[in-house]
Design a protein around this motif. Structure first.
Motif, PDB file in Angstrom:
ATOM      1  N   ASP A   1       0.826  -1.216   0.000  1.00 55.43           N
ATOM      2  CA  ASP A   1       0.000   0.000   0.000  1.00 55.43           C
ATOM      3  C   ASP A   1       0.852   1.253   0.000  1.00 55.43           C
ATOM      4  OD1 ASP A   1      -2.268  -1.579   0.124  1.00 55.43           O
ATOM      5  OD2 ASP A   1      -2.269  -1.606   2.320  1.00 55.43           O
ATOM      6  N   PHE A   2       2.096   1.117   0.419  1.00 62.80           N
ATOM      7  CA  PHE A   2       2.995   2.258   0.482  1.00 62.80           C
ATOM      8  C   PHE A   2       3.291   2.803  -0.919  1.00 62.80           C
ATOM      9  CE2 PHE A   2       7.392   3.795   0.286  1.00 62.80           C
ATOM     10  CZ  PHE A   2       7.375   4.802   1.237  1.00 62.80           C
ATOM     11  N   TYR A   3       3.467   1.898  -1.862  1.00 65.64           N
ATOM     12  CA  TYR A   3       3.819   2.333  -3.207  1.00 65.64           C
ATOM     13  C   TYR A   3       2.597   2.865  -3.953  1.00 65.64           C
ATOM     14  CZ  TYR A   3       8.417   0.280  -2.673  1.00 65.64           C
ATOM     15  OH  TYR A   3       9.679  -0.001  -2.237  1.00 65.64           O
ATOM     16  N   SER A   4       2.824   3.962  -4.668  1.00 63.25           N
ATOM     17  CA  SER A   4       1.756   4.585  -5.444  1.00 63.25           C
ATOM     18  C   SER A   4       2.023   4.392  -6.934  1.00 63.25           C
ATOM     19  CB  SER A   4       1.684   6.080  -5.118  1.00 63.25           C
ATOM     20  OG  SER A   4       2.815   6.758  -5.653  1.00 63.25           O
ATOM     21  N   ASN A   5       1.100   4.845  -7.750  1.00 61.96           N
ATOM     22  CA  ASN A   5       1.263   4.793  -9.210  1.00 61.96           C
ATOM     23  C   ASN A   5       1.784   6.108  -9.777  1.00 61.96           C
ATOM     24  OD1 ASN A   5       0.323   2.108  -9.483  1.00 61.96           O
ATOM     25  ND2 ASN A   5      -1.801   2.825  -9.311  1.00 61.96           N
ATOM     26  N   ASP A   6       2.145   7.046  -8.897  1.00 64.09           N
ATOM     27  CA  ASP A   6       2.731   8.306  -9.372  1.00 64.09           C
ATOM     28  C   ASP A   6       4.091   8.027 -10.001  1.00 64.09           C
ATOM     29  OD1 ASP A   6       0.512   9.579  -8.365  1.00 64.09           O
ATOM     30  OD2 ASP A   6       1.485  10.119  -6.466  1.00 64.09           O
TER      31      ASP A   6
ATOM     32  N   LYS B   1       6.978   6.583  -4.961  1.00 65.20           N
ATOM     33  CA  LYS B   1       6.656   6.779  -6.380  1.00 65.20           C
ATOM     34  C   LYS B   1       7.466   5.831  -7.257  1.00 65.20           C
ATOM     35  CE  LYS B   1       5.554  11.671  -5.649  1.00 65.20           C
ATOM     36  NZ  LYS B   1       5.885  13.071  -5.987  1.00 65.20           N
ATOM     37  N   GLN B   2       7.029   5.707  -8.513  1.00 61.28           N
ATOM     38  CA  GLN B   2       7.770   4.956  -9.519  1.00 61.28           C
ATOM     39  C   GLN B   2       8.671   5.915 -10.289  1.00 61.28           C
ATOM     40  OE1 GLN B   2       5.422   2.282 -11.959  1.00 61.28           O
ATOM     41  NE2 GLN B   2       3.777   2.247 -10.425  1.00 61.28           N
ATOM     42  N   TYR B   3       9.862   5.414 -10.624  1.00 63.09           N
ATOM     43  CA  TYR B   3      10.829   6.230 -11.365  1.00 63.09           C
ATOM     44  C   TYR B   3      11.041   5.610 -12.741  1.00 63.09           C
ATOM     45  CZ  TYR B   3      11.652   8.813  -7.091  1.00 63.09           C
ATOM     46  OH  TYR B   3      11.486   9.611  -5.976  1.00 63.09           O
ATOM     47  N   TYR B   4      11.043   6.497 -13.755  1.00 60.00           N
ATOM     48  CA  TYR B   4      11.098   6.032 -15.133  1.00 60.00           C
ATOM     49  C   TYR B   4      12.396   6.479 -15.785  1.00 60.00           C
ATOM     50  CZ  TYR B   4       9.821   5.503 -20.061  1.00 60.00           C
ATOM     51  OH  TYR B   4       9.794   5.153 -21.392  1.00 60.00           O
ATOM     52  N   PHE B   5      13.125   5.525 -16.361  1.00 61.14           N
ATOM     53  CA  PHE B   5      14.271   5.816 -17.214  1.00 61.14           C
ATOM     54  C   PHE B   5      14.580   4.538 -18.004  1.00 61.14           C
ATOM     55  CE2 PHE B   5      15.958   4.416 -13.144  1.00 61.14           C
ATOM     56  CZ  PHE B   5      16.946   3.495 -13.477  1.00 61.14           C
ATOM     57  N   GLU B   6      15.300   4.688 -19.083  1.00 62.63           N
ATOM     58  CA  GLU B   6      15.664   3.563 -19.945  1.00 62.63           C
ATOM     59  C   GLU B   6      14.443   2.738 -20.337  1.00 62.63           C
ATOM     60  OE1 GLU B   6      19.274   2.428 -20.923  1.00 62.63           O
ATOM     61  OE2 GLU B   6      18.891   4.617 -20.857  1.00 62.63           O
ATOM     62  N   ASN B   7      13.309   3.453 -20.529  1.00 61.12           N
ATOM     63  CA  ASN B   7      12.071   2.809 -20.984  1.00 61.12           C
ATOM     64  C   ASN B   7      11.546   1.751 -20.009  1.00 61.12           C
ATOM     65  OD1 ASN B   7      12.042   4.274 -23.487  1.00 61.12           O
ATOM     66  ND2 ASN B   7      13.623   2.844 -24.257  1.00 61.12           N
ATOM     67  N   GLN B   8      11.917   1.887 -18.756  1.00 62.92           N
ATOM     68  CA  GLN B   8      11.463   0.943 -17.736  1.00 62.92           C
ATOM     69  C   GLN B   8      10.992   1.711 -16.497  1.00 62.92           C
ATOM     70  OE1 GLN B   8      11.233  -2.369 -17.961  1.00 62.92           O
ATOM     71  NE2 GLN B   8      12.166  -2.534 -20.022  1.00 62.92           N
TER      72      GLN B   8
END
Length: 990
Positions: A525-530, A745-752
């Motif tokens: 629950d801690f992790y979000s989709n942001d 939050k989620q972090y985006y780089f290298e198309n992942q």
């Protein structure tokens, strides 16, 4: 250009150069998923400056005494870069370097989470104050907590501590007020811990309906009063005076009958100790206030002196008057009802003082000794003897042998005082003569033997005291319960918090808007989709390192409770060689063999059912063959409150006055939220067995919604998937990035898409920073499955359903033993599963269903179903068909040993004497069966004159002294016969 600012305790501190803080930010150590670290921490060096020296009060100067700065206390610190807060935490001064006058302060900056745990230090749960939950120990207060959801921060669950184990009640099982103990909500502990260090939390999970069902049950062996409660029951007062007058004396008068005494209540006017305000030193009343009922030790002492005034007229024979009398009486503890009426006198001690034989002139006064130290007739426990109409002080009265012989003490131990009752000390007194001469003789006589009366007389109370003590014993019904006394001992608060973190895989981070508020949620629950896009921040000039999760250090991840030594935990461990409710996750990896263990401080609590009711109770007991079931102290536990569950067999909640309420529901708690259809479980994994079964047509539908499956399975599947990786790369991070940093939050780089785990050694002056991520491998959210169990092997969702068990070996030396209320020493004994209170010493005995209170020492005996109160002592080869039967040395005794018969009868070995009433018609008594017990005797006696009674042995192919029958044909005729293994022999007749 980088602008750095540092604030210590709100004051801006000039910096002579960059701090080069090299900050590290953590959320979790992937290789050890139960480990939680501070969100950031750093050792820094601060060069001395005027401002810093002032803040630290020139601590570097060895001749300086600190005034307000305390290096042992936290110091607020805020570090900004280009106006963005990089660190908001606490600073600790560790050391000072002074080299050639250059001062350097070595400090550690600690992040908020790390400091929250650190602030708890080594404080224990018992350091918390839960006194707001104190209440009176009553039946009404207990049942008032049985709500779902809970409306109070404590509840009284039905837990078997061996208060009621294996009851033999025919109608309902009785649970007294003192059989139930309070359990406090886990959330109450959490709230108290946070409040104690001035922290708060924001958590959907910790305020959820589920978390509010978690309770910490009582785990001590005895439910004792705490120190405060004891102190509130202790008084000490001295300086006795008469209530209402405040005089330290009375004026007794002469009585010549046997019983007459005057009375006054005493008050001890000088209070030395009375923290509970239970004694009124103006009235002398000790009143048992609400919540203070219990057992008291009572002690009082009065030091007595008598004054005897001689007759005013001179003796007829001349000379002086000689004293021959005592001031006597008794000191008494009197118990009054709440309305002030007499309940009863608890105890008393007699006294008597004199100076017998002393002489004084007419009108003169004799005063007894002030501090006598030699026992004798002058200071006695006075008793009255005599005959109508003259009574006197008996010369056989016992001497007072106290070191000061006129101090009379009354001590009474373990007196139960109920709420509202009042205690008073009573002084009863009189003057009586010390002679056995004729009627109307006086208490003074002269040299000529003439007796007369004198007076007045006086009884002085020189000193004295009233004291109460309270033995630190189990809290009694009606007492005030100090909830602090129920708190588990030797449990550190930080261990309590971290165990909940481990159970539910909780993640904690500081609230960016409130430095003393923590955001706490389970990992999933801690992790979000942001999403935060860091593609443009990636330093492509540096290598990107990825490490497959197969490179973890451990092959097995074990999740477990702490082992305890109570009966069922030990039984489970001995049977399965693992802890009840544990679970493990094993990687498919041929290169590692280590085990990572996640253990909480709590111990599991198996629930246990019985065959005679459908209730399933958490059970914490000790058991051995010699002492049976006993109460025991246990490690801290955690359970779910399930509310009132239906039961098909009533039980009764009863108070000390006999007032009872019958229930068809019971206050359930356990590691399952429901014993027969659980939906949430506190087991990490399903146990191999449960200690109850589908009795009374109950259907058990198990769920695999365990702690591991719900809170850990998704996490471990993600990090151990073949396609999951730990990725390390370098990024250009600005102060603004650090300010807005979020691990959720989620972090985006290298198309992942990645989850951020760590930022290592961030330095604003060198912003290229190494960051560690987990490459997200999406897995399905765990969905629990259920399955109906009939006790055999079955699988639900990859988890084995527990088997049914009674919690002990069902076969010991061939003995079929089905519950802890049964005991068999020997071999090949059978005891039915619902037999209760069975104790066998011997072989090949059979105890059938629904029997109660069966005691056997012997072999090859059978007790038929439904019987109770059967004792076979040194007896073998008997079949018992009647309740309340006793055999000693093979012979029936007591109730059932004799029977009156009036018609044809088959003789029973359960009967010793037959009284034969043939007044209506003749009849016969015959023997059937061939398995008669050698040595068995029968007596037949005819109790009327009409008709005849025939004793017939032919049906069983035996004889009586060589004949097939024996006839009783006259009134009072009798015969006693004994079976010798072949036939019957007459041993006596008339």
């Amino acid at each position: 250009m980088v602008k750095e600012e540092l604030y210590i305790n709100g004051e801006s501190v000039e910096l002579l150069g960059s701090l080069n803080p090299n900050l590290t930010f953590n959320i979790a150590d992937i290789a050890k998923p139960d480990t939680r670290k501070a969100d950031h921490s750093k050792t820094i060096e601060l060069p001395a400056s005027k401002k810093i020296n002032k803040i630290f009060e020139h601590i570097f100067d060895l001749n300086t005494d600190l005034q307000s700065f305390n290096p042992n206390l936290k110091t607020d610190v805020v570090y900004l870069v280009n106006g963005e807060i990089q660190i908001d935490g606490y600073l600790q001064l560790k050391s000072i370097k002074n080299k050639d006058g250059e001062i350097i302060y070595n400090c550690i900056i600690i992040g908020r989470i790390g400091n929250f745990i650190a602030e708890l230090q080594n404080n224990e749960l018992t350091d918390l104050d839960l006194s707001s939950l104190d209440h009176t120990y009553t039946k009404a207060n207990q049942s008032a907590t049985w709500n779902y959801p809970l409306t109070t921060d404590y509840v009284y669950p039905m837990i078997n501590y061996n208060v009621n184990y294996g009851t033999l009640s025919d109608i309902t099982e009785l649970w007294r007020v003192t059989d139930l103990y309070p359990a406090v909500k886990a959330k109450k502990y959490i709230d108290a811990i946070f409040s104690s260090v001035d922290y708060s939390y924001t958590s959907t999970f910790l305020t959820s309906d589920f978390f509010n069902t978690l309770i910490i049950p009582f785990s001590a062996k005895e439910f004792n009063l705490d120190e405060t409660a004891i102190n509130n029951r202790i008084i000490e007062a001295n300086t006795p005076v008469i209530a209402g007058t405040n005089n330290d004396y009375v004026n007794p008068v002469l009585y010549t009958d046997e019983y007459s005494l005057d009375s006054n209540f005493l008050t001890f006017s000088n209070e030395v100790r009375d923290a509970g305000n239970i004694y009124d030193n103006s009235t002398g009343v000790l009143e048992v206030q609400a919540g203070k009922a219990g057992f008291y030790n009572l002690s009082t002492m009065v030091k007595i002196q008598g004054e005897f005034t001689a007759p005013s007229s001179a003796p007829a024979g001349g000379g002086d008057w000689e004293l021959s009398a005592y001031v006597h009486g008794n000191i008494q503890f009197r118990l009054l009802n709440p309305n002030g009426s007499l309940k009863f006198n608890i105890d008393s001690v007699p006294f008597g003082v004199t100076k017998e034989g002393a002489t004084v002139a007419a009108g003169g006064t004799i005063i007894t000794d002030l501090n006598p130290t030699t026992p004798g007739d002058n200071h006695i426990y006075a008793l009255v003897r005599g005959y109508d109409p003259t009574y006197w002080i008996w010369n056989g009265s016992i001497h007072n042998t106290n070191s000061i012989c006129n101090e009379f003490r009354l001590n009474v131990n373990d007196v139960y005082l109920s709420e509202g009752e009042k205690l008073k000390v009573v002084l009863n007194y009189a003057v009586r003569r010390n002679n056995e001469n004729l009627t109307n003789q006086g208490e003074w006589f002269d040299s000529a033997g003439n007796y007369t009366s004198g007076g007045p007389y006086k009884l002085n109370m020189l000193t004295g005291y009233l004291k109460t003590e309270c033995v630190n014993r189990e809290i009694t019904e009606g007492s005030n319960i100090p909830i602090n006394s129920t708190i588990p001992r030797k449990i550190k608060q930080k261990d309590f918090i971290m165990s909940l973190v481990k159970m539910f895989n909780l993640y904690m981070q500081p609230d960016p808007n409130n430095e003393r508020n923590l955001i706490i949620e389970p990992r999933d629950d801690f992790y979000s989709n942001d999403i935060v896009d860091w593609s443009n921040k990636l330093d492509i000039s540096k290598d990107i390192e990825s490490k497959p999760m197969g490179a973890l250090n451990f092959k097995e991840y074990l999740y477990t409770y702490k082992q305890d030594k109570d009966y069922y935990n030990k039984q489970y461990f001995d049977t399965w060689e693992e802890i009840y409710g544990q679970d493990d996750f094993t990687l498919v990896n041929q290169f590692v063999n280590g085990q990572h263990k996640t253990e909480v401080i709590f111990s599991p609590t198996p629930s246990v059912g019985q065959y005679w009711y459908d209730r399933v109770l958490p059970t914490i007991i000790k058991f051995d063959d010699n002492n049976g079931v006993q109460k025991t102290e246990s490690n801290i536990r955690i359970l779910q409150w399930g509310g009132m569950k239906a039961t098909g067999q009533q039980w009764s909640h009863i108070d000390g006055a006999g007032n009872s309420t019958n229930y068809s529901t019971y206050p359930y708690s356990g590691m399952y939220d429901d014993p027969y259809s659980p939906t949430t479980l506190l087991d990490f994994g399903l146990s191999n067995e449960v200690y109850y079964s589908n009795v009374f047509d109950k259907v058990i539908t198990f769920s695999n919604n365990t702690l591991f499956n719900k809170y850990y399975s998704k996490f471990l599947q993600e990090i151990t998937d073949n396609n999951s990786k730990i990725v390390s790369a370098y990024f250009y991070l600005s102060p603004s990035d650090i300010k807005q940093l979020s691990f959720s939050k989620q972090y985006y780089f290298e198309n992942q898409y990645f989850r951020l785990n760590k930022i290592e050694n961030y330095n604003p002056s060198n912003p290229i920073t190494k960051c560690e991520f987990l490459k997200i491998k999406l897995t399905d959210v765990f969905v629990p499955t259920t399955g109906v169990s009939h006790g055999g092997p079955k699988d639900i969702g990859g988890n084995s359903i527990p088997r049914f068990s009674i919690g002990q070996s069902s076969l010991r030396n061939g003995n079929v033993v089905n519950n802890l209320n049964q005991k068999a020493i020997g071999s090949n004994n059978y005891i039915s599963s619902n037999a209760r209170g069975v104790n066998i010493i011997g072989d090949s005995n059979k105890i059938f269903s629904n029997t109660k209170n069966i005691q056997i020492s012997g072999n090859n005996n059978t007790v038929e179903s439904g019987l109770e109160n059967v004792q076979l002592i040194n007896t073998s080869n008997q079949t018992v068909t009647n309740s309340d039967t006793t055999y000693v040395n093979g012979t029936i005794t007591g109730p059932g040993a004799s029977q009156t018969i009036t018609a044809n009868t088959v003789a029973s070995e359960n009967v010793q004497i037959y009284f034969c009433d043939s007044s209506a018609a003749s009849f016969y008594v015959e023997f059937r069966g061939t398995n008669l017990v050698t040595g068995k005797t029968f007596t037949f006696k005819k109790v009327n004159s009409a008709n005849q009674v025939t004793i017939d042995a032919t049906y069983s192919n035996h004889t009586i002294d060589g004949q097939g029958t024996y006839v009783l044909n006259s009134h009072y005729k009798y015969v006693t016969i004994q079976f010798d293994g072949q036939n019957f022999l007459i041993t006596s007749n008339n």
